[in-house]
Scaffold this active site. Sequence first.
Site, PDB file in Angstrom:
ATOM      1  N   CYS A 116      -7.783   1.863   1.459  1.00 31.58           N
ATOM      2  CA  CYS A 116      -8.814   1.073   0.782  1.00 31.58           C
ATOM      3  C   CYS A 116      -8.272   0.478  -0.511  1.00 31.58           C
ATOM      4  CB  CYS A 116     -10.023   1.969   0.486  1.00 31.58           C
ATOM      5  SG  CYS A 116     -11.257   1.134  -0.519  1.00 31.58           S
ATOM      6  N   ASP A 129     -16.971   0.670  -2.153  1.00 32.38           N
ATOM      7  CA  ASP A 129     -16.175  -0.514  -1.793  1.00 32.38           C
ATOM      8  C   ASP A 129     -17.008  -1.464  -0.975  1.00 32.38           C
ATOM      9  OD1 ASP A 129     -14.401  -2.396  -0.776  1.00 32.38           O
ATOM     10  OD2 ASP A 129     -13.490  -0.994   0.662  1.00 32.38           O
ATOM     11  N   HIS A 140     -15.138  -0.478   2.725  1.00 35.65           N
ATOM     12  CA  HIS A 140     -15.123   0.855   3.316  1.00 35.65           C
ATOM     13  C   HIS A 140     -16.336   1.679   2.893  1.00 35.65           C
ATOM     14  CE1 HIS A 140     -10.851  -0.336   3.529  1.00 35.65           C
ATOM     15  NE2 HIS A 140     -10.870   0.348   4.674  1.00 35.65           N
ATOM     16  N   SER A 164       0.802  -1.221   0.000  1.00 31.16           N
ATOM     17  CA  SER A 164       0.000   0.000   0.000  1.00 31.16           C
ATOM     18  C   SER A 164       0.833   1.269   0.000  1.00 31.16           C
ATOM     19  CB  SER A 164      -0.924   0.014   1.212  1.00 31.16           C
ATOM     20  OG  SER A 164      -1.731  -1.132   1.178  1.00 31.16           O
TER      21      SER A 164
END
Lengths: 376, 617
Positions: B384, B350, B371, B326
């Site tokens: 996310c 999401d 999310h 990430s």
Amino acid sequence: MSSLLNERQQTHSFGLSGVLSRVHLDALLLLGLVVLLAVGLMVLYSAGGQDSGLIIRQLIRMGTAFVVLLLLAQIHPDRMRDGAYWLYGLGLILLVAVLVFGHEGKGAQRWLDLGFFRFQPSELMKLAVPLLVASFLAERPLPPTAWRLIIGLMIIVLPSLLIAKQPDLGTSLLIASSGLIVLFLSGIRWRIILGFITLCASALPVLWYVMHAYQRQRVLTFLNPESDPLGSGYHIIQSKIAIGSGGLFGRGWLEGTQSHLEFLPERSTDFIFAVLAEEFGLVGVGLLLFWYLLVAGRGLFIASQAQTSFARLLAGSISATFLVYVFVNVGMVTGLLPVVGVPLPLVSYGGTSMVTLLAGFGILMSIHTHRRMMSP
Amino acid sequence: MALRLTLTDHFRESRLVNDRLIFAALFAVILFTIVMVRLVVLQVMEYEHFDSLSAKNRVDIEALPPQRGLIFDRNGVVLAENIPTFSLEMIPEQVTDIDSTLHNIAELLAITEEDMDDIKQHIKKQRRFNRVVIRQRLTEKEVAILSVNRHRFAGVDVVGRLIRYYPHGSLFSHAVGYVGRINERDQKKIDALNYKGTLQIGKTGVEKRYEDILHGTVGHQKVETNVQGRVVRELESVASQAGDDLFLHLDINLQRVAATALGDYNGAIVALDPRTGGLLAMVSKPDFDPNEFVTGISRKNYAVLRDSLERPLFDRALRGHYPPGSTLKPFVALAGLELGVVDEHSKTFDPGWYSLSGQDHRYRCWKKHGHGHVDLKTSIAQSCDVYFYDLAHALGIDRMHNFLDLFGFGQRTGIDLPSESKGLSPSRQWKRDNRNQAWYPGETLISGIGQGFNQTTPIQLAQATATLAMRGVNKPPQAVRARRHVGQDDMQLQSVLTADSLPMVDSKNWEIVIDSMIEVVHGQRGTARHIGKNLPFKVAGKTGTAQVFGIKQDEKYDADTLAKKLHDHALFIAFAPAEKPEFVVAIVVENGGSGSKTAAPIARKMIEQYFGIAADE
């Protein structure tokens, strides 16, 4: 105090040479020898790495040698002639003894250990051979007959072969030449001399065959020293470098690099001339060689003034042999002659040759100083 | 007849002999003239030749090795110095029985069989009068033992020598590196003349990269040697010139904090000053004691280091390949903004997974139930995945790859340290060339969250973060800050290289991404919010968790049941202060589990140390 002064004054009035001749010493010859020995000590001090112990040992030898000189000078030449056979005989016995019992040193059997000191019988022969040849030839009118010549040659060849077998080729050749010089001085005909030389030349191949491997090697490397720069040729190459780098005036006393850095082998003994040449240059060695000629010249003069043929032959031989020594050593060190292991007379470090040489000069002085008494 | 024989004509005889005497004298003069001619030839005509031979005979040139330059950190703390030590050396020529002498020494010093073989090999290769080192760095006790037994070992001596010493041991084993014995491979690269007399050469790190500066210039002395080659006296000498001292950007305090904070984890930490590119800290764990290498590491110890599965000799900071996870998201986000694919307000829904149209494979978000509706800021703050699957899909691999290129992914940063690795930023072209396969759209998705083929080195990650922090101004990382010539007081600063600023359409985009990274640390739901309290400034960061082990579609990642080696790598990148950055850090904790729990706290400790902030308990 005053009487002491008077005595000294008296001595002076007699003159130094007068005093010396009373103890049967020749002033000029003595001067020549002292100068040579002094130069020798100086060069030795440098060559030996400024080792005062070495100098002291050499001085002790010189002292011993001078005692021998002084003693021999007192002996009348006629007594020497009488003793020639005995001396020669003793020498022969000792030479045989060396071959049987002798001590080996540097691959050669030359020494006889008498317990208190070691002795090289070949040194004795250096004097005994010319003494006997001169004595033998002078028994009859000169020039000698063919038979006497042959016997004279036998006297020379016998010890020479024994010494060559030790093996000590250098000494053997020097002894032979001292005897041959007597033959030459005795007035043998030129025809015989030339014939002899021709014979010797044709005997060379035979000599080659008889020679030891190391002697042959020496001759070969003499002819081409560069062929074995780290082995047999090393001596000659290094010695030539030392001499050549000395130039005209040399590097100066104690400044020679080749000897001090141990590149030059045998620098205190056989190759001491190279040290001298490096440090004193052409001028130095020229003066030394000239001085050698003067000393030998005085010897030849003494020979010419001698009153018997025996004394004349003996003195001539001793003087000329002295020059041969110098020539062979210098010739060897400069690469003119093969390396045969002959020291530079009176300069090289070493005992026996010093004693023999000064003994020879003692004989010369005896011959010169006993003259007047023979003919008043 | 008989009468004639007995009678002697004295006058005739003496004249005969005297004639011969004169002839002999003349002959002698001739012989001596020949000798004189010979001497003139040698001493006058060939003087030059023999004089040069004589010089060659006696003059030898001995190398005087220079003193190696010292290495300091930015505070002037010495990291590599030269200390006088005693070594046991032998001159083989002076030893009568080498085997028995070595055997006796071995009994006193406990030298192993293998080392003994090495020493014997070494002796064989050397010239007989050259010194051979038997043992370096003798202890005082060993020196004492040897002194007592000295009479037993002719030709063996205890000699004082300067050798390299790293006072902080393993702390800088990868950054500063170490020196070691010059081997045959080094021999080919170096100027043999300049290294005459030098025993060691830089093998890794700064020691290797700046070898030519640190080493200095060899001096020499012309010495007179004797026939054995032994020195008799000095004729002239040219002093050696010591190598320059180096001052690094590294900060020993920061380095120590980083190393301590990483604890027993393996991994790498790189901290940079983004304004200069200066390398403030560089940790790679596990590490090793570089001092072992200086005097030649024993075979046994080397085997331990080399064969360890943990690979302590491997510099993870420059060479370790890790999926960025990430931590790549801020860069992908910036790509989206720049290329107009998304804007600050664009939202994505999401549900916990994403799938490409016409496929039933579900690309999951780390948060199982999703999310919900997220914009760019939220999706970075909360990391996310689905938002980035969607963004990556919209960008496509080509545009994403080209954009990431600007930040140096998949390229060497050009740091002044050796052996940097390139990493890998995948592209259609790359896959065709290397795998001979077409690029699949699914691969674009996982590339968008820094997984898949992506491979980043920690230095690369730090460098990319620094470029981001500086809003596009790119300073290549540098380990060395300045050098100082021996005997001079002023340092000579290394020139700072600046690449062109990144071409950005809208500089506002920087702030959007950076704001979202501030949200990571300071936002209410930021993944690294626990490290953002009680700071006098804002910190921008991004957590990352990179999968080591593929989890099947319906499986749940459970740290407790997985072997430690298969735990996820924990990553964190950060810079501070966010508005005017002075400090950038990239952290990779191997098998650390989660970036927010394991990696981020390390960054906090380093920030506290760097800015002098009291620890937040």
